[in-house]
Motif scaffolding. Structure first.
Motif, mmCIF file in Angstrom:
data_model
loop_
_atom_site.group_PDB
_atom_site.id
_atom_site.type_symbol
_atom_site.label_atom_id
_atom_site.label_comp_id
_atom_site.label_asym_id
_atom_site.label_seq_id
_atom_site.Cartn_x
_atom_site.Cartn_y
_atom_site.Cartn_z
ATOM 1 N N PRO A 197 17.335 -47.039 25.898
ATOM 2 C CA PRO A 197 16.385 -48.300 25.080
ATOM 3 C C PRO A 197 15.914 -47.962 23.934
ATOM 4 O O PRO A 197 15.452 -48.917 23.077
ATOM 5 C CB PRO A 197 15.126 -48.308 26.318
ATOM 6 C CG PRO A 197 15.651 -47.861 27.667
ATOM 7 C CD PRO A 197 16.702 -46.680 26.959
ATOM 8 N N PHE A 198 15.655 -46.638 23.420
ATOM 9 C CA PHE A 198 15.270 -46.482 21.939
ATOM 10 C C PHE A 198 16.172 -47.092 20.833
ATOM 11 O O PHE A 198 15.700 -47.690 19.879
ATOM 12 C CB PHE A 198 15.008 -44.962 21.874
ATOM 13 C CG PHE A 198 13.967 -44.072 22.510
ATOM 14 C CD1 PHE A 198 12.659 -44.280 21.958
ATOM 15 C CD2 PHE A 198 14.243 -43.262 23.452
ATOM 16 C CE1 PHE A 198 11.785 -43.761 22.719
ATOM 17 C CE2 PHE A 198 13.152 -42.836 24.158
ATOM 18 C CZ PHE A 198 11.900 -42.898 23.609
ATOM 19 N N PHE A 199 17.496 -46.973 21.100
ATOM 20 C CA PHE A 199 18.414 -47.607 20.033
ATOM 21 C C PHE A 199 19.024 -48.602 20.680
ATOM 22 O O PHE A 199 19.674 -49.429 19.863
ATOM 23 C CB PHE A 199 19.455 -46.408 20.110
ATOM 24 C CG PHE A 199 18.932 -45.150 19.220
ATOM 25 C CD1 PHE A 199 18.484 -45.081 17.889
ATOM 26 C CD2 PHE A 199 18.562 -44.224 20.023
ATOM 27 C CE1 PHE A 199 18.175 -44.020 17.248
ATOM 28 C CE2 PHE A 199 17.906 -42.831 19.543
ATOM 29 C CZ PHE A 199 17.776 -42.779 18.103
ATOM 30 N N PRO A 201 18.744 -52.089 21.519
ATOM 31 C CA PRO A 201 18.390 -53.298 21.002
ATOM 32 C C PRO A 201 18.938 -53.342 19.421
ATOM 33 O O PRO A 201 19.565 -54.434 19.069
ATOM 34 C CB PRO A 201 16.859 -53.492 21.000
ATOM 35 C CG PRO A 201 16.472 -52.611 22.336
ATOM 36 C CD PRO A 201 17.574 -51.702 22.088
ATOM 37 N N ALA A 202 18.689 -52.200 18.703
ATOM 38 C CA ALA A 202 19.145 -52.429 17.267
ATOM 39 C C ALA A 202 20.658 -52.313 17.149
ATOM 40 O O ALA A 202 21.255 -52.922 16.524
ATOM 41 C CB ALA A 202 18.619 -51.195 16.592
ATOM 42 N N PHE A 203 21.132 -51.468 18.144
ATOM 43 C CA PHE A 203 22.463 -51.435 18.111
ATOM 44 C C PHE A 203 23.238 -52.383 18.467
ATOM 45 O O PHE A 203 24.611 -52.856 17.911
ATOM 46 C CB PHE A 203 23.155 -49.929 18.775
ATOM 47 C CG PHE A 203 22.933 -48.612 18.238
ATOM 48 C CD1 PHE A 203 22.170 -48.537 17.051
ATOM 49 C CD2 PHE A 203 23.124 -47.388 18.719
ATOM 50 C CE1 PHE A 203 21.994 -47.239 16.239
ATOM 51 C CE2 PHE A 203 22.741 -46.276 18.350
ATOM 52 C CZ PHE A 203 22.132 -46.173 17.228
ATOM 53 N N ARG A 204 22.864 -53.246 19.371
ATOM 54 C CA ARG A 204 23.453 -54.372 19.950
ATOM 55 C C ARG A 204 23.425 -55.439 18.787
ATOM 56 O O ARG A 204 24.615 -56.153 18.532
ATOM 57 C CB ARG A 204 22.589 -54.941 21.133
ATOM 58 C CG ARG A 204 23.003 -54.158 22.452
ATOM 59 C CD ARG A 204 22.480 -54.716 23.604
ATOM 60 N NE ARG A 204 23.199 -55.928 23.981
ATOM 61 C CZ ARG A 204 23.007 -57.022 24.257
ATOM 62 N NH1 ARG A 204 21.847 -57.475 24.009
ATOM 63 N NH2 ARG A 204 23.840 -58.050 24.604
ATOM 64 N N PRO A 367 10.365 -45.874 15.594
ATOM 65 C CA PRO A 367 10.957 -47.230 15.069
ATOM 66 C C PRO A 367 11.518 -46.941 13.547
ATOM 67 O O PRO A 367 12.651 -47.357 13.373
ATOM 68 C CB PRO A 367 9.924 -48.111 15.062
ATOM 69 C CG PRO A 367 9.012 -47.704 16.310
ATOM 70 C CD PRO A 367 9.199 -46.263 16.044
ATOM 71 N N PRO A 368 10.865 -46.225 12.693
ATOM 72 C CA PRO A 368 11.397 -46.062 11.273
ATOM 73 C C PRO A 368 12.644 -45.295 11.586
ATOM 74 O O PRO A 368 13.639 -45.399 10.714
ATOM 75 C CB PRO A 368 10.497 -45.317 10.778
ATOM 76 C CG PRO A 368 9.044 -45.712 11.154
ATOM 77 C CD PRO A 368 9.543 -45.759 12.613
ATOM 78 N N LEU A 369 12.829 -44.210 12.503
ATOM 79 C CA LEU A 369 14.075 -43.354 12.509
ATOM 80 C C LEU A 369 15.155 -44.232 13.127
ATOM 81 O O LEU A 369 16.342 -44.178 12.492
ATOM 82 C CB LEU A 369 13.539 -42.331 13.433
ATOM 83 C CG LEU A 369 14.813 -41.421 14.206
ATOM 84 C CD1 LEU A 369 15.471 -40.573 12.785
ATOM 85 C CD2 LEU A 369 14.543 -40.713 15.400
ATOM 86 N N VAL A 370 14.752 -45.056 14.045
ATOM 87 C CA VAL A 370 15.988 -46.053 14.572
ATOM 88 C C VAL A 370 16.525 -46.871 13.291
ATOM 89 O O VAL A 370 17.651 -47.049 13.324
ATOM 90 C CB VAL A 370 15.195 -46.793 15.812
ATOM 91 C CG1 VAL A 370 16.458 -47.895 16.215
ATOM 92 C CG2 VAL A 370 14.970 -46.002 16.939
ATOM 93 N N ARG A 371 15.842 -47.437 12.549
ATOM 94 C CA ARG A 371 16.041 -48.404 11.675
ATOM 95 C C ARG A 371 17.087 -47.516 10.413
ATOM 96 O O ARG A 371 18.056 -48.122 10.164
ATOM 97 C CB ARG A 371 14.796 -48.975 10.968
ATOM 98 C CG ARG A 371 14.361 -50.001 11.553
ATOM 99 C CD ARG A 371 13.137 -51.005 10.618
ATOM 100 N NE ARG A 371 12.011 -49.946 10.163
ATOM 101 C CZ ARG A 371 10.937 -49.718 10.829
ATOM 102 N NH1 ARG A 371 10.707 -50.432 12.030
ATOM 103 N NH2 ARG A 371 10.003 -48.932 10.402
ATOM 104 N N LYS A 372 16.546 -46.169 10.142
ATOM 105 C CA LYS A 372 17.410 -45.392 9.336
ATOM 106 C C LYS A 372 18.714 -45.170 9.997
ATOM 107 O O LYS A 372 19.678 -45.518 9.127
ATOM 108 C CB LYS A 372 16.659 -44.226 8.879
ATOM 109 C CG LYS A 372 17.588 -43.150 8.205
ATOM 110 C CD LYS A 372 17.642 -43.866 6.816
ATOM 111 C CE LYS A 372 18.464 -42.756 5.908
ATOM 112 N NZ LYS A 372 19.122 -43.326 4.698
ATOM 113 N N ILE A 373 18.858 -44.864 11.038
ATOM 114 C CA ILE A 373 20.170 -44.665 11.793
ATOM 115 C C ILE A 373 21.101 -45.982 11.839
ATOM 116 O O ILE A 373 22.204 -45.929 11.460
ATOM 117 C CB ILE A 373 19.819 -43.860 13.133
ATOM 118 C CG1 ILE A 373 19.185 -42.421 12.918
ATOM 119 C CG2 ILE A 373 21.193 -43.837 13.783
ATOM 120 C CD1 ILE A 373 18.625 -41.855 14.213
#
Length: 383
Positions: A197-199, A201-204, A367-373
């Motif tokens: 769940p951490f990544f 939604p962003a990856f999808r 969240p900033p880490l998820v956006r960066k990756i």
């Protein structure tokens, strides 16, 4: 309330206690701690939280706090052999030879099996020659040796098993189209269900397949979350983060097997495969990524570490075909920032393309880490 001949009444916010038959009244003010008490606050701290505190304090070389945490854990689990052993290590590092011996003896009595472990563990170097420690060690081994024929000898061997993983598909997924793939390795004691769940939604939204396999070694974490998973078993006599060589090799092969398994169920763009890991998963991402020989477009270790001496010049040379995005928080108490910087410098000296991203918050996924990756994957995928 009537209990045992005592009547209790409340008048104007003050508890008045009448001792029946004695005719005595006593006024007692309600203390702040009892005023703040709620049913929810009665619960003890989860064992997993105590365990993490003990390990983080140990890695930070705060052996006093580590010992206190292990003592708290042992009040919950009095006969946990590893907790007893680790408490013994803390006492040894604090120079308390008698206490180190006492708890080491208790660890063997509780079922610790490796009789040679104290000889290999550098934690005991400072007390090894103390007569009290030697006496306890001798007694512990004698008791353990007497127990061994009854319980048998533990023998480990590699074996194949059915494993599981979760694959999240991009929004508007088209089975006929090849997609970039991220293999995400959770941290020690976690699971795919907690990590994805951490990544996810962003990856999808970014049009990326996201695969989260499950570690191979189940471990009890806490009463409310009884089972988590590890990627490897630690080498005895180390700081508990060094994997046993056979266990590490199996973990690296497991990552390769995960990639092959995803290819049988989804179309994967093999030029855009990424390996990402958090904490213990980051260690495996470093290891499998470097030894992958360019199999991964990018490798993303988060809050992790590597051991430079583990890799040959040939392996480092082959790793130049991959790009590394190393992510770490300066506030990380579990894996100090200095270890991250050592890892990055090692890769740079070997000519491996590497970038460092720092973020706030400690040993967490923010969240900033998820956006960066997510942005970095999108950017490198277009090159």
């Amino acid at each position: 309330m009537v209990e045992g001949g005592m009547n209790v009444r409340r008048i104007f916010g003050t508890a008045w206690v009448c001792l029946a038959g004695a005719g005595l009244w006593a006024a007692q003010k309600l203390p702040d701690d009892l005023r703040r008490l709620t049913p929810e606050s009665l619960g003890a701290r989860p064992a997993g939280e105590i365990q993490r505190q003990a390990e983080e304090a140990y890695r930070a070389r705060d052996y006093v706090e580590s010992a206190r945490a292990y003592a708290e854990l042992l009040r919950r689990r009095p006969n946990a052999p590893l907790a007893l052993y680790n408490l013994s290590c803390c006492y040894a590092l604090l120079g308390a030879a008698d206490k180190a011996g006492l708890f080491l003896e208790a660890a063997f009595a509780a079922g610790l099996e490796d009789l040679a472990l104290p000889d290999r563990d550098p934690d005991f170097d400072g007390v090894r020659g103390a007569p009290s420690f030697q006496a306890s060690l001798k007694s512990a081994r004698e008791r353990a040796a007497q127990r061994e024929p009854k319980e048998g000898r533990r023998i480990e061997f590699p074996a194949r098993a059915m494993e599981r993983m979760t694959v999240l598909e991009p929004e508007g997924y088209d089975p006929a189209r090849a997609y970039p793939l991220v293999i995400g390795l959770h941290g020690a004691g976690s699971s795919p269900e907690e990590f994805a769940p951490f990544f996810g939604p962003a990856f999808r939204k970014a049009g990326v397949l996201f695969c989260t396999p499950q570690g191979q070694y189940p471990v009890a974490v806490a009463a409310e979350r009884p089972i988590g998973y590890l990627w490897f078993e630690a080498e005895a006599g180390t700081d508990r983060r060094v994997p046993r060589p056979a266990s590490r090799k199996l973990a690296e092969e497991y990552v390769t097997a995960v990639l092959e398994a995803v290819k049988t169920t989804h179309k994967v763009d093999m030029d855009r495969v990424y390996l990402m890991g958090f904490s213990q998963g980051a260690f495996l991402a470093y290891s499998a990524g470097i030894r992958g020989g360019g199999a991964f477009r990018g490798v993303i270790p988060i809050g992790g570490w590597l051991t430079p001496g583990d890799f040959s010049p040939q392996e480092i040379s082959a790793a130049r075909a991959s790009e590394f995005l190393v992510c770490h928080s300066p506030q990380d108490q579990g894996i100090p920032m200095a270890e991250c910087e050592t890892s990055v410098e090692f890769l740079r000296k070997g000519g491996v393309p590497v970038s460092l991203f720092t973020y706030e918050g400690g040993h967490v996924i923010s969240p900033p880490l998820v956006r960066k990756i997510t942005d970095w994957i999108s950017e490198t995928s277009r090159r």
